[in-house]
Each structure stands twice: as structure tokens, then as C-alpha cells.
Design a protein around this motif. Structure first.
Motif, PDB file in Angstrom:
ATOM      1  N   PRO A  16       0.833  -1.162  -0.005  1.00 38.04           N
ATOM      2  CA  PRO A  16      -0.100  -0.154  -0.161  1.00 38.04           C
ATOM      3  C   PRO A  16       0.907   1.280  -0.028  1.00 38.04           C
ATOM      4  O   PRO A  16       2.031   1.245   0.465  1.00 38.04           O
ATOM      5  CB  PRO A  16      -0.975  -0.145   1.244  1.00 38.04           C
ATOM      6  N   SER A  17       0.438   2.514  -0.478  1.00 40.00           N
ATOM      7  CA  SER A  17       1.079   3.489  -0.874  1.00 40.00           C
ATOM      8  C   SER A  17       0.263   4.545  -0.092  1.00 40.00           C
ATOM      9  O   SER A  17      -0.710   4.626   0.125  1.00 40.00           O
ATOM     10  CB  SER A  17       1.165   4.185  -2.311  1.00 40.00           C
ATOM     11  N   ILE A  65     -11.519   5.817  -2.131  1.00 42.67           N
ATOM     12  CA  ILE A  65     -10.131   5.527  -2.220  1.00 42.67           C
ATOM     13  C   ILE A  65      -9.767   3.770  -2.298  1.00 42.67           C
ATOM     14  O   ILE A  65     -10.640   3.283  -1.730  1.00 42.67           O
ATOM     15  CB  ILE A  65      -9.099   6.183  -1.558  1.00 42.67           C
ATOM     16  N   ILE A  66      -8.593   3.592  -2.789  1.00 44.05           N
ATOM     17  CA  ILE A  66      -8.297   2.015  -2.563  1.00 44.05           C
ATOM     18  C   ILE A  66      -6.818   1.990  -2.005  1.00 44.05           C
ATOM     19  O   ILE A  66      -6.065   2.363  -2.828  1.00 44.05           O
ATOM     20  CB  ILE A  66      -8.728   1.181  -3.764  1.00 44.05           C
ATOM     21  N   GLY A  89      -5.040   8.574   9.093  1.00 39.75           N
ATOM     22  CA  GLY A  89      -4.154   7.660   9.838  1.00 39.75           C
ATOM     23  C   GLY A  89      -3.578   6.756   8.887  1.00 39.75           C
ATOM     24  O   GLY A  89      -3.036   6.941   7.754  1.00 39.75           O
ATOM     25  N   PHE A  90      -2.956   5.544   9.747  1.00 35.50           N
ATOM     26  CA  PHE A  90      -1.847   4.729   9.067  1.00 35.50           C
ATOM     27  C   PHE A  90      -2.762   3.407   8.840  1.00 35.50           C
ATOM     28  O   PHE A  90      -3.379   2.817   9.711  1.00 35.50           O
ATOM     29  CB  PHE A  90      -0.866   4.328  10.003  1.00 35.50           C
ATOM     30  N   TYR A  91      -2.572   2.923   7.711  1.00 36.33           N
ATOM     31  CA  TYR A  91      -3.250   1.622   7.450  1.00 36.33           C
ATOM     32  C   TYR A  91      -2.156   0.745   7.082  1.00 36.33           C
ATOM     33  O   TYR A  91      -1.154   1.031   6.251  1.00 36.33           O
ATOM     34  CB  TYR A  91      -4.133   1.927   5.927  1.00 36.33           C
ATOM     35  N   GLN A 151       0.121   5.792   4.913  1.00 32.08           N
ATOM     36  CA  GLN A 151      -0.476   6.968   5.470  1.00 32.08           C
ATOM     37  C   GLN A 151      -1.657   7.651   4.618  1.00 32.08           C
ATOM     38  O   GLN A 151      -1.211   7.840   3.629  1.00 32.08           O
ATOM     39  CB  GLN A 151       0.526   8.025   6.148  1.00 32.08           C
ATOM     40  N   LEU A 152      -2.627   7.936   5.439  1.00 32.58           N
ATOM     41  CA  LEU A 152      -3.823   8.585   4.699  1.00 32.58           C
ATOM     42  C   LEU A 152      -3.890  10.049   4.911  1.00 32.58           C
ATOM     43  O   LEU A 152      -4.200  10.159   6.220  1.00 32.58           O
ATOM     44  CB  LEU A 152      -4.971   7.809   4.719  1.00 32.58           C
ATOM     45  N   ILE A 153      -3.849  11.072   4.273  1.00 35.36           N
ATOM     46  CA  ILE A 153      -4.066  12.658   4.897  1.00 35.36           C
ATOM     47  C   ILE A 153      -5.172  13.183   4.122  1.00 35.36           C
ATOM     48  O   ILE A 153      -5.159  13.129   2.716  1.00 35.36           O
ATOM     49  CB  ILE A 153      -2.555  13.392   4.429  1.00 35.36           C
TER      50      ILE A 153
END
Length: 1190
Positions: free
Chosen positions: A306-307, A317-318, A365-367, A383-385
Motif C-alpha cells: 500500500p502507498s 479510495i483504494i 491515519g495509518f493503514y 498513511q492517509l492524509i
């Protein structure tokens, strides 16, 4: 949808780039594990460390989970965190009932106000108390031999074990090897290896050792199934003892090494190393082979991680995560250290990817993607921002320019159960061209909003799909220009239409076979569906059948009974509610359990080989009655006439030679098929008799009894019959032929063969052909025949072999310098009455006969009856072909050709096979009935053989009756022996209609009945016949009475003659063997009425016991006279005495033809006579004669 999303992301990406450039947007925070814990083996009472280290520029807080929960480390005096985040256990505690330190540990790192990540999991195992499971015994070994010394300890203690010899540590090498199990293998033993060995456990407190062991030679240690991870080293033991010393072989490539005299060592395991490994030991006297399965496990590995991702609220989102491993890893997702539970907004798509719908601020957060299998586990984070669209690039809230005003007149123009179509008008102040629109929608009462963009600039409508029926949604539309998003329209609340919903598929459909004829099916209530389930419909069908049956079921389970044994069935379930049938489940296939066969093997036959052996052959029971995989056949045989004392033989073949029998003895055989459940019913006893003496081979065979030739253009078909003397052994036939010389070429064929085609001859040529039978003594007397092949210019007619004429194309390419070799070793194995399996070898293949190229084989076959039969062909890519739909009891010839590309071989040598016999499948034809001239009570019945005899006809059964509608077992039966095509029936009733039909039989049984033929006897006999009968009365009286006296049957027989003489004869009950032996057989069911004959019966001595005869006057009685009869056919009551002539066949044997029912072996079977009588009162058993003159 994807295009609109891409455009939306491009817009935000451009905006995001400007925001990042302005240094006003948060950047991604580096946050990862530089060291993760690994599986650890700890020792009781000693310290243990689980390492963990986090890499991040921000302050990180590290915690530990044990078995999924956070322990209170602050109150624990044995466990504490060290500075780098590792967990230190100062003293490991472990006992039988208290194991506080064993378990699964996980390192958890948190950056406050940002997020949390979790490490991979690691298992801490504590070694138990050092103890040995058993003590080894002293052993001995021959010089050069091998031995295994066991060290039986628990698995966790193996790393702490080593071996000592005489108090010194044993040094291991390629000859002395310590296995992963702890056992010590000594190979190529010498005197220097003798001594006292002990297995020592150290590192767990005081050292412990087992008792001494000395070498002894008795052990075989083979490889066992094991599972290892990629990159590890595996040892597969193979230690064999014996004398002479065995040689161990492993057939493998250079990556493998054999150590310790037979232990296979594989280093740096890869997935390709998995498989079955066989160890073979050979010492010249015997060979032993043992094998084991090696499973190679591959830890999970990321193909795509994951990026990190920027996104905005309401977006979808995916996170992608692609992993590989063996076994296939399982994937789960974490968000800030907590498991992500799939829901309407968090979905797992494309197997492992995480999709988040309608982002909200709290989704930041962090996935983490965690992949795990039996070989290990890994994790990767992203990380998702969530970006704030309200800020401009300056960060001061200023816009680049004016944005559009709210879209006007937003309405739901189309509302359905699962979609809503929205339309609107252009904003009052668009502030530019190429206006695009975004529709934000959410469930009423939910804060999570999703967005969908229009497909093109200026478009003012959109259809929102995948909605929930009968649910309220809130919609708002936002226009955007090059300056950004404008103002939102007023929210619009719309409810989707309620759906008339039928039930969904019933979950968890399961089927379990409980018996050979029943299956239990269970399922659960459908998850979806409005209203109560009214019933379930269960559909089922047998595998291979197109038709499907169904039944209604009320509950959630049903036991299906009455199914066929060992048969696959397909089941599915459909739920019904008030709206109708729902969605069907997927088909579920289950097979009923096996059972013993329900039918006996078919076509049991006996072939007497010689005076000491009999070959028994049979076919399997019908496929539908086998009820399982047949595991073999049970043959029981005994001497004829005896009960009990039966010998028993088991075999898996369809034939068995029973030898060691007594000469000239009758044996009975029966066969039953077996499955794993037991034996099924047996066949009826079948009897055969060994020869008194074996066939003669002290002289050569005689000449074949006939030789016929049929010339064609390039071939001559030869057919023959065997020598007349069947008592001399014939091993085969020798065929010689040539132009003008019968000895130019010679071909030898099997003794069973009766036809042969001489091919590749010259047209218009005179050939001389000779045929001789031969045995081990030599060749017999030849017979000669000549034939002239037909000219090449002859017109094509049915006699010409069209296959040979047109098989080769007119334009043949130039021959290859290395033409294909024809197949060799062609064999034709007869499988059944209509199937022959053809097999062959190909010398152009490797020794293992494995086909690796595109070659194929052409099989051709034909029969020589009639001689102009055309070839049939079939292609195959294997070295066997099963030819089906052949004619029973027919000789076929087979040959094979191989083709590769444009190259083909010549046809191979010919193989022959004769299909087995089977029941006749057609009835005798052309049945005619004619009256015998001058004898109105006698008829001749004639017929022709059945078209489909399917074997050698061994006899016929003639049925006749005066009632065409009577059951067949009530008809009179006349058996006819052999292949005769005419038969005479006497003593019929005058002026009576009779009905006749005929049935043929061969060695396999009876065929179908012919059509009924009607015949009516004349009304009266000729006058000369009647006067002749009267004139001979003086002779008739004593002859008739004495014949009855000698014929053993207790009876009263009354005859009226025109002269008024009434004769009454009674016989004492005395058995005459000759009559009994000449009787015909009773049918199997015992209900047919068989008519006896007496061709060979000699008239009795008329004067034997004549002194016991006396004549007494009797009065006429009006009562009916008891008359002997053997058929239910009504007799004529003609007062002239017709009935007196109905039994004259008892002594007119010269007018009757013999009828014999069956032949078995080399001696005729003489069954008992069966003579039904009309009901009559008991009679005195004495001989008397009463004479009355009126």
C-alpha cells in the motif's frame, strides 16, 4: 465512473500540488519498523529478549501486545521495555500449570495525534524440562553397514542435544550425521566406531544423558513427510541395514548431497524442491523402496505494498496490497493498530485491496496490510492524509477568483429501487465556461458523504447507482470552475422505491452421504428477502442426466432417500416467499456411499484347457449395479454334484486359470464381484468337465477341412476351417503364397484365426496359396488353392477396398531422408463383446515412451466378413486406443501408423482379436410350418438362423400352444440340438389351431422370441390310416401295455377302437434309465412343459413278466376316462377314438427326431425327464390288463 473519478482526482491532484508547493499542506511522516520481533525459543529461568525498533523523526511511543492484549508492564517486575523498544524478560517462568511467558507477542508503535502501526507477530516458546522419552538398546553392525541411534526428546529440546562417545563429543561429518530429530546416523561403520554412545542435553541446567548404546544391525529408517520453509536445509534419512550391504540410491541433480550413507541433504530449499522423494535400497537379494512427501512453505512476500495517499472528504479510495506465498497467505487490514471490519464503507475488493467509500476526516491515519501463512507473517503500512479544500495556495483562505453559485432546481427526475437520476439547471452565476459538477450524497442521519462527478463539462444530470431499496438519501450538487468548487445547492432528500424482493440464495448448503442410498442436506435461511419464507424447493439430478427432479421441503434440512448406490447427484435449493421463487443456490455435488454389488458378474464362461485346467472368464456386473469401485472377484469352485467343500480364489482380473484339477471330472464354478463393502451376489453354478486325456500332440495335425480365396486387385482374402480331427493339437496355421510358387513367402497366424488378408500383391497375377496346420511336432498336410488378382484397370465396385485406393493423396511430397518407423508390438486385447483395446510401442520415442512432440497415431480396423468390408480409422495421441461398437464374436484385424508433421510411417504389422460372444439380439427368421404328407397329426417347422447370432448357435427352443394369449411358460417346449434348421412335431390334435415361435441360444444364453406363426391341423385322418390302425390291433395290445410297463410311469390309459375294444393298462412303477436319460432339459424356471422323444429307445421284450398279465372284463362307464397328458393343450373328444392315436409317439421312435437341450464340455448332459400329468385319483401299483368284447 472510473473516468469521472480520474478527472476528479486530477483536479485535486493539481490543487494539491500547488498547496504542497506553497508549503502549507502536511507532508507524509516516515514511520516504520526497522527491527521486528521473531519467533524465539526461551529457556526456563534464563532471560529472553524480543527485539523491536521503530524508525521515525517524530516521537514514538512503543507498547507490546501479548496474545492480543496489552500487559501492564509498569506493574511487572520481570518484563520491561528497553530503550530501543525491545521487550526484556529477565527470568522466564514456566511450569506444567503456569506458563505466563509463552505466547504470541506484537510490538505496537504510536505517534500521538498521527496514528499507530503494529509489527509482525512472534511466538515465544519455552523449552520444557530435560527428559528422555526412552532409553536406547545396545546394537551391533557389520563392517561397512549403517546404524541409527535414537535420541527421543521433545521437539523444543532438540537444539540443546549433542552426542558423546566414551565421554568425548562426537564429531559429525558426511559419514556421521545428527538428524534434525536428534538421532545419530553412523554409516560405513568400522571397528573404530565401536563404543558407548550417549545423547546429552545441555544448556538447560545440569546436563542429562541417556544410557550407552552399542551398534546392532536391524533398523530401516526411511524418509517421512515433512514441511520446511524456503531457504532452509532439509535432511531426508534413508538408513537400511542388511547383508550383503545395501546400496542406497537417490536419483537427483547436483543441488543435493547424499551423506551418512544414505541421508539426502537438500540445501537452500526452493518451491521447485517440493514433491515425493523415493529412497531405494538394493543388496542384490532384494530391493526395498520407501518414500515421503516434502512440502516446501514459502513465507508471505509483497508483490505490491500500500502507498501513502492524499485524499479529500467524500472521495472513494483504494489501498492496494498484493502478496504471494505458499500456502496462500491470508490478508487482514489494520487502521491505527485496530482491525478494519468490512462494512458498507470499508470493503475488501479484488481479493486483498481495501476500499474506503465516502471519506470523512476521521478516516485519516495509518493503514496496514498484514499477510500471514504457516511459514511466517509480514506487514506494510501507508498513511492517509485528508486535505482541506477550503484553503487556497496562500493559506489565507483567499480564492483564485470567483466560483460558481449553487446549481438551481435540483430534482430527482427518476427514482427506482437501486438508483436515482438527478437533474439541475445552470447556476445563476457560473463565472466561466466548462462548468463541471459534483454530486455529494449520504444516507439520512449519516455523516459519511460520498461524491460522484458528471461525465463531461456542462452536463447537468447524473445517475447514482448501487443504492439500498426503500432508503432515504440526501443529495447536494456543487459546481466548479477553474477557480475551484462553488457553493452547494440546497440538500434534497429522496427515498428509493421499495423492492418486491424474492429470497436470496440459501446460505451454507451442505450434503452428507449417510448410506449408499441416502443423503442428508442442510442449509440456512436466506439473508435477503422480504417476508416469511413459505417453503423451499429442493432440486436434484443424477450426474449425466439432463432432467431435474424437485420436491417441496418445509424446514432447513431434508434426508433424501431412494437414491442409486455409489452415484453422484447434484443438489440445489430455492427459497419461496409470497413474491415467488428466490435465487437458487449453486449446484452442490455429492456421491452416495458404496455398497456390495447388487448383481452378479456377466457372461460367465468356461473353457476346458486340458485334463488338468479350466479357464474361467466373465465380465463385470452392469455398471449401474456395481455400487462402488470393484476391488476384485471371488471365484468358488467344487466338484460337480457336491455341496460344500468349495475352494475359493480371489483375483482382480476378468479371467482365471484354475489348474491342478482331476482328469475327467466335472467341476462347478461361480463368480461374485467385491467392493470394499464386501461380496455381491454370485452367478449361477456353471459346470465344465476336464478331459479324460489331453489332446494328442504326438503327431502333426491333419489338413484343414476347407480353404477359400477371394482375389482383389492388390490382395487376396483367405479363409479356412480347422482339420476334421479335433483331437490333435493345432498351434497355428502357416500360409504360403507366391506367383506360381506357394513357397515364395510364408505367414504364420494363431490357431484361433480363420481369416487372413494377403496384401501388397501384383494386379493381374496368378498366385498359388498353400495352407498347413502345425503344432510342436511339425506342419501337417497342406491344402492348395490358386487365384488371379484382378487387373488394375477394373472399374471400382463394392469388392474393391476403397480405403486402400484413396488413402494416399495424388501429390505426395518427396520422402524425408529419415522416414518414420512404424509402430511395433501391436496388441489387440479383447475387453468385451463389442470392445477391443489396441496398444503398441513406438521405437522412435525414448525408452520411457513419453510423447513430447505433436505426433499422432492412426488406428485402422476391419473384419473380413464380408470380404469387402471397408477399413474404419481413428486418430489418437496416446499409445493405446479402445475401439468400441464392434460386432460380437467377430474377428477383427488392426494396424497402426504414426504421423509427425508431413511425415508418416507405413502401416504396422497386423494384430487380431475376436470379440466375445453375447446373447443373440435377433430372433430366428423365416419361420414356416407345413403338414407332413399323409400324416395330418405331424408337422415340420422350418426356420433360418438369426441375423445377429452374436456367437455359435448351440440350439433352438420351439414353443407351441393352442392359446396365443397364454403366458409363455404355459406353452409346450421342444428343444432342438445344434444348428439344425428343421424339426418335426407329432401327435397334434386334428382340426386345431396351433401357434409357434422359436428362440435361438448360444453359449451366453437365449435370444429373443420370433414372431408367432399360426397353423391349423386338418380335420380328419385318411381312411387307410384308420383301417391300418384297426387291423394291427392284435399287435398293438401287448406292445402298448408292455411298453407302458417298461416305461416306469404309473398311469391308466384308455383307448377306444371302432371294433369296440377298450384297453386299460396299468404299470408297476419301475424306472427305465434309458428313457430318463433321453429326456429334454427342464427350463431354468421349471415351468415350461417339455415334450420327450424316444428315437434311441428300443422296444421292450414283450414277454418279460407276461405271466403277470391277465385280462378281465369291465363295464363301460359314463365317467370320463383318466388320460395321461404332458401338455395343457385340449384333446379332441372324437368318439371314433382320436385320443388313442395321440400317444403313438411312445413306440414309433423311427418317425421322431432326437431333441437334446444342451452340450457341456466333451460329454452330453443328460438331464432328468419332466412329465407333468393331469390330475387323477391314486392308482394301484400293479400290472393288469382288462379286455372287453362288445
Amino acid at each position: 465512473m472510473a473516468e469521472r473519478g480520474a478527472r476528479w482526482l486530477l483536479f485535486f491532484s493539481t490543487l494539491t500540488s500547488s498547496l504542497v508547493a506553497a508549503d502549507k499542506v502536511r507532508t507524509f511522516t516516515p514511520f516504520r519498523f526497522s527491527v521486528e520481533p521473531v519467533d524465539t525459543l526461551a529457556v526456563r529461568g534464563l532471560p529472553a529478549v524480543l527485539n523491536c525498533s521503530v524508525s521515525s523523526k517524530a516521537p514514538v511511543r512503543v507498547e507490546w501486545k501479548k496474545d492480543g492484549t496489552f500487559p501492564n508492564l509498569a506493574a511487572d517486575d520481570r518484563r520491561r521495555l528497553v530503550s530501543d523498544g525491545s521487550l526484556l524478560i529477565s527470568t522466564v517462568v514456566h511450569s506444567k500449570h503456569n506458563k505466563p511467558d509463552e505466547g504470541v507477542y506484537q510490538c505496537v508503535a504510536t505517534i500521538d495525534n498521527l496514528g499507530t502501526i503494529s509489527s509482525r507477530t512472534a511466538r515465544l516458546t519455552v523449552a520444557g524440562l530435560p527428559r528422555f522419552s526412552s532409553q536406547p538398546e545396545g546394537v551391533s553392525v557389520r563392517p561397512g553397514g549403517s546404524e541409527v541411534l535414537s535420541c527421543e526428546v521433545s521437539a523444543e529440546l532438540i537444539p540443546f542435544t549433542h552426542w558423546e562417545k566414551s565421554g568425548q563429543a562426537v564429531e559429525t561429518d558426511s559419514r556421521v550425521v545428527q538428524l534434525p530429530s536428534g538421532a545419530l546416523v553412523i554409516s560405513n561403520a568400522s571397528q573404530a566406531d565401536a563404543g558407548s554412545y550417549r545423547c546429552v542435553i545441555e544448556g538447560l541446567g545440569p546436563a542429562k544423558s541417556n544410557s550407552a548404546a552399542e551398534d546392532r544391525m536391524e533398523v530401516l529408517l526411511g524418509p517421512t513427510a515433512m514441511t520446511k520453509a524456503v531457504g532452509e536445509t532439509v535432511l531426508l534419512p534413508c538408513v537400511v541395514k542388511g547383508y550383503p550391504l545395501p546400496i542406497i540410491r537417490w536419483m537427483l541433480d547436483g543441488k543435493f548431497a547424499v551423506i551418512g550413507g544414505g541421508i539426502l541433504q537438500i540445501t537452500s530449499l526452493t518451491e521447485n524442491d517440493a514433491g515425493t522423494y523415493s529412497c531405494q535400497a538394493d543388496n542384490g537379494n532384494e530391493t526395498i523402496e520407501t518414500q515421503a512427501q516434502l512440502t516446501v512453505q514459502v513465507p508471505p512476500r509483497f508483490l505490491k505494498k500500500p502507498s501513502n495517499m492524499y485524499a479529500h472528504e467524500a472521495m472513494d479510495i483504494i489501498f492496494e496490497c498484493e502478496v504471494t506465498g505458499s500456502p496462500a497467505p491470508t490478508v487482514k487490514w489494520l487502521k491505527n493498530g485496530d482491525a478494519v471490519i468490512p462494512s458498507d464503507y470499508f470493503k475488501i475488493v479484488n481479493q486483498n485491496n481495501l476500499q474506503v467509500l465516502g471519506l470523512v476526516r476521521s478516516d485519516e491515519g495509518f493503514y496496514q496490510c498484514l499477510a500471514e501463512n504457516e511459514a511466517g507473517n509480514i506487514q506494510a503500512s501507508a498513511q492517509l492524509i485528508i486535505l482541506d479544500l477550503g484553503k487556497s495556495s496562500s493559506g489565507l483562505g483567499e480564492r483564485l477568483g470567483p466560483t460558481p453559485s449553487p446549481p438551481r432546481d435540483v430534482v430527482a427526475s427518476l427514482v427506482s429501487t437501486r438508483f436515482i437520476k438527478l437533474t439541475w439547471r445552470l447556476p445563476a452565476e457560473p463565472h466561466g465556461e466548462n462548468i463541471t459538477y459534483s454530486v455529494f450524497y449520504s444516507l439520512v442521519g449519516s455523516s459519511r458523504e460520498r461524491v460522484q462527478n458528471t461525465s463531461a463539462p456542462g452536463e447537468m444530470q447524473v445517475t447514482i447507482q448501487n443504492l439500498i431499496p426503500d432508503t432515504k438519501y440526501t443529495f447536494r450538487v456543487v459546481a466548479s470552475n477553474r477557480n475551484g468548487l462553488g457553493e452547494s445547492s440546497t440538500p434534497l432528500t429522496v427515498a428509493t422505491q421499495p423492492e418486491v424482493q424474492v429470497p436470496g440464495p440459501a446460505p451454507n448448503l451442505q450434503a452428507v452421504s449417510v448410506t449408499s442410498t441416502s443423503v442428508i442436506l442442510t442449509w440456512e435461511r436466506p439473508v435477503t428477502g422480504n417476508g416469511e419464507i413459505q417453503t423451499y424447493k429442493l432440486y436434484y439430478s443424477e450426474k449425466g442426466q439432463d432432467s431435474e427432479q424437485d420436491m417441496d421441503v418445509v424446514g432447513l434440512a431434508y434426508t433424501m432417500t431412494g437414491l442409486k448406490k455409489f452415484t453422484e447427484y447434484s443438489f440445489r435449493v430455492v427459497a419461496y416467499n409470497k413474491h415467488g421463487p428466490g435465487v437458487s443456490t449453486e449446484d452442490l455435488t455429492v456421491q452416495t456411499l458404496s455398497d456390495v454389488p447388487s448383481a452378479a458378474p456377466q457372461n460367465l464362461s468356461l473353457e476346458v484347457q486340458n485334463s488338468r485346467s479350466i479357464m474361467v472368464r466373465w465380465q463385470p456386473p452392469p455398471l449401474g449395479s456395481q455400487n462402488g469401485e470393484l476391488t476384485g472377484y471371488k471365484i468358488r469352485y467344487r466338484k460337480g454334484g457336491r455341496k460344500g467343500e468349495a475352494a475359493e480364489i480371489m483375483t482382480t482380473q476378468l479371467s482365471q486359470l484354475i489348474d491342478g484339477l482331476e482328469r475327467g471330472t466335472e467341476y462347478s464354478f461361480r463368480v461374485s464381484a467385491t467392493t470394499v463393502n464386501g461380496s455381491g451376489p454370485a452367478t449361477e453354478w456353471l459346470t465344465g468337465e476336464t478331459f479324460e486325456s489331453d489332446l494328442d500332440e504326438s503327431q502333426v495335425p491333419g489338413a484343414p477341412s476347407s480353404l477359400h480365396v477371394r482375389p482383389l486387385v492388390n490382395s487376396i482374402v483367405v479363409s479356412w476351417t480347422p482339420p476334421e480331427n479335433q483331437d490333435i493339437v493345432v498351434r497355428g496355421y502357416s500360409i504360403g503364397y507366391g506367383i506360381g510358387n506357394p513357397h515364395a513367402q510364408t505367414v504364420k497366424v494363431d490357431y484361433k484365426q480363420r481369416y487372413y488378408s494377403i496384401d501388397n500383391l501384383e494386379p493381374s497375377s496368378h498366385y498359388v496359396i498353400t495352407l498347413k496346420a502345425f503344432n510342436n511336432m511339425g506342419e501337417g498336410i497342406p491344402v492348395y488353392e490358386s487365384a488371379i488378382t484382378r487387373p488394375q484397370s477394373d472399374p471400382i465396385d463394392p469388392d474393391i477396398d476403397l480405403f486402400e485406393l484413396f488413402h494416399h493423396t495424388p501429390h505426395t511430397p518427396a520422402p524425408d531422408p529419415s522416414p518414420m518407423l512404424p509402430p511395433v508390438g501391436v496388441q489387440a486385447s479383447v475387453i468385451s463383446h463389442d470392445t477391443i483395446k489396441v496398444s503398441w510401442a513406438d521405437n522412435s520415442l525414448a525408452k520411457n515412451q513419453k510423447i513430447t512432440d505433436s505426433r499422432f497415431y492412426t488406428v485402422r480396423w476391419k473384419t473380413n466378413i464380408p470380404a469387402n468390408t471397408k477399413y474404419k480409422v481413428a486418430n489418437t495421441t496416446t499409445l493405446t486406443h479402445t475401439v468400441m461398437n464392434l460386432k460380437p464374436n467377430t474377428l477383427y484385424e488392426f494396424s497402426v501408423m504414426v504421423t509427425k508433421g508431413r511425415r508418416s510411417s507405413t502401416w504396422s504389422m497386423t494384430a487380431h482379436g475376436t470379440t466375445f460372444e453375447t446373447l443373440p439380439t435377433s430372433a430366428p427368421k423365416d419361420v414356416t410350418v407345413v403338414s407332413k404328407e399323409g400324416r395330418p397329426r405331424t408337422i415340420n417347422i422350418n426356420w433360418q438362423p438369426p441375423t445377429e447370432a452374436n456367437g455359435k448357435i448351440t440350439g433352438y427352443i420351439i414353443y407351441y400352444s393352442t392359446d396365443v394369449n397364454a403366458e409363455v411358460h404355459d406353452w409346450v417346449v421342444e428343444p432342438v440340438m445344434g444348428n439344425r434348421l428343421t424339426h418335426q412335431i407329432q401327435e397334434l390334435t386334428l382340426d386345431t389351431t396351433y401357434y409357434f415361435k422359436i428362440q435361438a441360444r448360444n453359449s451366453k444364453g437365449m435370444g429373443p422370441l420370433s414372431d408367432t406363426v399360426q397353423f391349423r391341423t386338418p380335420k380328419a385322418e385318411p381312411s387307410d390310416k384308420m383301417s391300418s390302425d384297426q387291423g394291427n390291433c392284435s399287435f398293438f395290445l401287448p406292445f402298448f401295455c408292455f411298453f407302458l410297463f417298461a416305461s416306469c410311469v404309473p398311469l391308466h390309459f384308455i383307448t377306444y377302437f371302432d371294433g369296440g375294444i377298450k384297453i386299460r393298462c396299468s404299470c408297476k412303477q419301475t424306472v427305465v434309465p434309458a428313457l430318463r436319460k433321453r429326456a429334454a432339459c427342464k427350463s431354468n424356471n421349471g415351468s415350461h412343459k417339455y415334450k420327450s422323444t424316444s428315437k434311441d429307445l428300443k422296444p421292450p421284450d414283450l414277454w418279460i413278466h407276461h405271466e403277470r398279465l391277465e385280462m378281465k372284463p369291465i363295464d363301460k362307464s359314463p365317467e370320463p376316462n383318466p388320460v395321461m397328458t404332458e401338455t395343457p393343450i385340449p384333446r379332441s373328444q372324437d368318439p371314433s377314438g382320436e385320443s388313442g392315436h395321440q400317444r403313438r409317439n411312445s413306440f414309433q421312435g423311427h418317425e421322431i427326431e432326437e431333441s437334446v437341450s444342451t452340450l457341456a464340455g466333451r460329454k452330453g448332459v443328460r438331464p432328468k425327464i419332466m412329465m407333468p400329468f393331469d390330475s387323477q385319483p391314486p392308482q394301484r401299483k400293479l400290472t393288469e390288463s382288462t379286455f372287453l368284447q362288445t
